[in-house]
Write a protein that holds these residues in place. Structure first.
Motif, PDB file in Angstrom:
ATOM      1  N   ALA A  88       0.840  -1.199   0.000  1.00  0.00           N
ATOM      2  CA  ALA A  88       0.000   0.000   0.000  1.00  0.00           C
ATOM      3  C   ALA A  88       0.875   1.249   0.000  1.00  0.00           C
ATOM      4  O   ALA A  88       1.917   1.289   0.654  1.00  0.00           O
ATOM      5  N   GLU A  89       0.417   2.254  -0.720  1.00  0.00           N
ATOM      6  CA  GLU A  89       1.103   3.551  -0.761  1.00  0.00           C
ATOM      7  C   GLU A  89       0.614   4.467   0.357  1.00  0.00           C
ATOM      8  O   GLU A  89       1.337   5.341   0.820  1.00  0.00           O
ATOM      9  N   ARG A  90      -0.634   4.273   0.745  1.00  0.00           N
ATOM     10  CA  ARG A  90      -1.262   5.077   1.789  1.00  0.00           C
ATOM     11  C   ARG A  90      -2.367   4.240   2.440  1.00  0.00           C
ATOM     12  O   ARG A  90      -2.824   3.250   1.886  1.00  0.00           O
ATOM     13  N   TYR A  91      -2.803   4.723   3.596  1.00  0.00           N
ATOM     14  CA  TYR A  91      -3.977   4.165   4.270  1.00  0.00           C
ATOM     15  C   TYR A  91      -4.968   5.314   4.421  1.00  0.00           C
ATOM     16  O   TYR A  91      -4.572   6.443   4.737  1.00  0.00           O
ATOM     17  N   VAL A  92      -6.229   5.027   4.163  1.00  0.00           N
ATOM     18  CA  VAL A  92      -7.249   6.067   4.134  1.00  0.00           C
ATOM     19  C   VAL A  92      -8.411   5.657   5.024  1.00  0.00           C
ATOM     20  O   VAL A  92      -8.925   4.536   4.916  1.00  0.00           O
ATOM     21  N   ILE A  93      -8.813   6.554   5.895  1.00  0.00           N
ATOM     22  CA  ILE A  93     -10.063   6.372   6.639  1.00  0.00           C
ATOM     23  C   ILE A  93     -11.092   7.215   5.912  1.00  0.00           C
ATOM     24  O   ILE A  93     -10.897   8.419   5.711  1.00  0.00           O
ATOM     25  N   SER A  94     -12.160   6.552   5.484  1.00  0.00           N
ATOM     26  CA  SER A  94     -13.158   7.225   4.655  1.00  0.00           C
ATOM     27  C   SER A  94     -14.514   7.287   5.345  1.00  0.00           C
ATOM     28  O   SER A  94     -14.754   6.640   6.358  1.00  0.00           O
ATOM     29  N   THR A  95     -15.394   8.046   4.723  1.00  0.00           N
ATOM     30  CA  THR A  95     -16.790   8.092   5.137  1.00  0.00           C
ATOM     31  C   THR A  95     -17.408   6.713   4.908  1.00  0.00           C
ATOM     32  O   THR A  95     -16.857   5.896   4.159  1.00  0.00           O
ATOM     33  N   PRO A  96     -18.558   6.439   5.512  1.00  0.00           N
ATOM     34  CA  PRO A  96     -19.177   5.122   5.357  1.00  0.00           C
ATOM     35  C   PRO A  96     -19.450   4.712   3.908  1.00  0.00           C
ATOM     36  O   PRO A  96     -19.324   3.540   3.561  1.00  0.00           O
ATOM     37  N   ASP A  97     -19.768   5.657   3.051  1.00  0.00           N
ATOM     38  CA  ASP A  97     -20.044   5.301   1.660  1.00  0.00           C
ATOM     39  C   ASP A  97     -18.795   5.358   0.778  1.00  0.00           C
ATOM     40  O   ASP A  97     -18.887   5.231  -0.440  1.00  0.00           O
ATOM     41  N   CYS A  98     -17.654   5.546   1.375  1.00  0.00           N
ATOM     42  CA  CYS A  98     -16.354   5.556   0.688  1.00  0.00           C
ATOM     43  C   CYS A  98     -16.292   6.605  -0.416  1.00  0.00           C
ATOM     44  O   CYS A  98     -15.669   6.380  -1.459  1.00  0.00           O
ATOM     45  N   ASP A  99     -16.898   7.767  -0.201  1.00  0.00           N
ATOM     46  CA  ASP A  99     -16.831   8.790  -1.233  1.00  0.00           C
ATOM     47  C   ASP A  99     -15.968   9.988  -0.848  1.00  0.00           C
ATOM     48  O   ASP A  99     -15.782  10.894  -1.641  1.00  0.00           O
ATOM     49  N   ALA A 100     -15.412   9.979   0.373  1.00  0.00           N
ATOM     50  CA  ALA A 100     -14.525  11.059   0.799  1.00  0.00           C
ATOM     51  C   ALA A 100     -13.555  10.545   1.855  1.00  0.00           C
ATOM     52  O   ALA A 100     -13.924   9.743   2.708  1.00  0.00           O
ATOM     53  N   ALA A 101     -12.340  11.029   1.774  1.00  0.00           N
ATOM     54  CA  ALA A 101     -11.314  10.658   2.753  1.00  0.00           C
ATOM     55  C   ALA A 101     -11.429  11.567   3.973  1.00  0.00           C
ATOM     56  O   ALA A 101     -11.485  12.785   3.844  1.00  0.00           O
TER      57      ALA A 101
END
Length: 178
Positions: A142-155
């Protein structure tokens, strides 16, 4: 005993002795990759029920030690313990992994994101961000780890490639519903 060692020992204690001791010994001699393999193989062979948080934590350790891809199929076959858990492992078969693209954040523009761990309380998702390789698959690391909104439309938060543990801790302990 430091925090990392305590975590390793707690997870090893999911197994009965002498298997537990063997996993702990791997930590002591610096053979974490082998120890993770012994842990997952032991859990699976003995059909030890594994809670959602422990399953996710083992996956994070496997990610940190470069063993996630190899160990995930066995980890997912371990029986659950049936208890409610704050998080769940979403990481399925690599060939069937849901790949998300089109993120507006500049750090994610050329990466594909794969859902990895979900929060059962608030719905946020921890994703792994990968490079899409010329051989039509995403990169191993992985290049990064992202915590997103529940619908995965924003970091909500983007963390660097060496932050799998930090990202998981934030998902687990930083939940607004906790």
């Amino acid at each position: 005993m430091d925090e990392d060692t305590a975590l390793w020992h707690r997870l090893a204690d999911l197994l009965p002795d002498p298997a537990s001791k063997e996993v702990k010994d791997c930590w002591d001699i610096g053979e974490q990759e082998c120890g993770l393999g012994l842990l997952v193989e032991g859990l699976l062979a003995r059909q030890v029920p594994v809670g959602g948080t422990d399953r996710a934590q083992i996956s994070v350790l496997a990610e940190q030690w470069g063993e996630r891809e190899r160990l995930t199929p066995g980890l997912l076959r371990c029986p659950g313990d049936g208890a409610p858990a704050p998080v769940r492992l979403l990481d399925g078969d690599r060939d069937e992994a849901e790949v998300l693209t089109g993120w507006s954040e500049p750090e994610l523009a050329d990466l594909v994101l794969v859902p990895w761990i979900g929060c059962n309380r608030c719905g946020r998702v921890l994703l792994r961000a990968h490079v899409w390789e010329p051989w039509d698959d995403f990169s191993y690391l992985a290049e990064r780890y992202v915590i997103s909104t529940p619908d995965c439309d924003a970091a909500l938060r983007i963390l660097p490639s060496d932050s799998a543990g930090e990202a998981f801790a934030e998902l687990l302990h930083g939940c607004p519903e906790a």
